[in-house]
Design a protein around this motif. Structure first.
Motif, PDB file in Angstrom:
ATOM      1  N   ASP A  98      82.959  26.527 -36.377  1.00  0.00           N
ATOM      2  CA  ASP A  98      83.114  25.815 -37.647  1.00  0.00           C
ATOM      3  C   ASP A  98      84.054  24.623 -37.551  1.00  0.00           C
ATOM      4  OD1 ASP A  98      81.295  27.319 -39.022  1.00  0.00           O
ATOM      5  OD2 ASP A  98      82.771  28.716 -39.829  1.00  0.00           O
ATOM      6  N   ARG A 109      76.714  20.169 -45.040  1.00  0.00           N
ATOM      7  CA  ARG A 109      77.855  21.084 -44.970  1.00  0.00           C
ATOM      8  C   ARG A 109      79.103  20.332 -45.383  1.00  0.00           C
ATOM      9  NH1 ARG A 109      77.720  25.330 -41.191  1.00  0.00           N
ATOM     10  NH2 ARG A 109      79.647  25.895 -42.248  1.00  0.00           N
ATOM     11  N   LEU A 160      84.810  23.091 -41.214  1.00  0.00           N
ATOM     12  CA  LEU A 160      83.729  23.318 -42.169  1.00  0.00           C
ATOM     13  C   LEU A 160      84.078  24.445 -43.128  1.00  0.00           C
ATOM     14  CD1 LEU A 160      80.716  23.051 -39.714  1.00  0.00           C
ATOM     15  CD2 LEU A 160      81.503  21.329 -41.339  1.00  0.00           C
TER      16      LEU A 160
END
Length: 117
Positions: free
Chosen positions: A61, A95, A115
């Motif tokens: 992420d 995202r 993220l």
């Protein structure tokens, strides 16, 4: 996109359009999407929304964007200090995350995006 360096604004627009076309190409899009994404952010001073293609590397992420020719670009400066919100198009979806920009002692700039879940 505003440029202050050696690359004229019109040329930047044409280059960005070609990069986006490559990314959506039926033949090369799948490959290009592993390295190219589009970031969307709101300018700190203008309040306007901007989108620009960038080369990235992703680990879980965390997305890292090395800014090439940082002195001729301004977008990454929106993320200096405490950073700010950003959106990236990854895996065929938008995202959101939090981006922080950093310039090292050699003048290289990296924008690190964490993220959101």
């Amino acid at each position: 996109m505003q440029t202050k360096g050696w690359f004229p604004r019109r040329a930047v627009g044409r280059l960005n359009a070609r990069v986006l076309a490559l990314r959506s190409s039926p033949r090369w899009g799948r490959w290009a999407s592993r390295y190219l994404t589009v970031v969307t952010y709101t300018g700190r001073r203008s309040g306007r929304t901007f989108s620009t293609p960038v080369v990235y590397r992703r680990t879980a992420d965390v997305v890292r964007i090395r800014v090439r020719f940082p002195d001729s670009k301004t977008w990454w400066r929106n993320f200096l200090g405490t950073g700010g919100p950003i959106s990236l198009h990854l895996d065929d979806a938008d995202r959101s995350g939090h981006a922080v920009g950093h310039r090292d002692e050699h003048g290289r700039v990296t924008v690190t995006v964490r993220l959101d879940d």
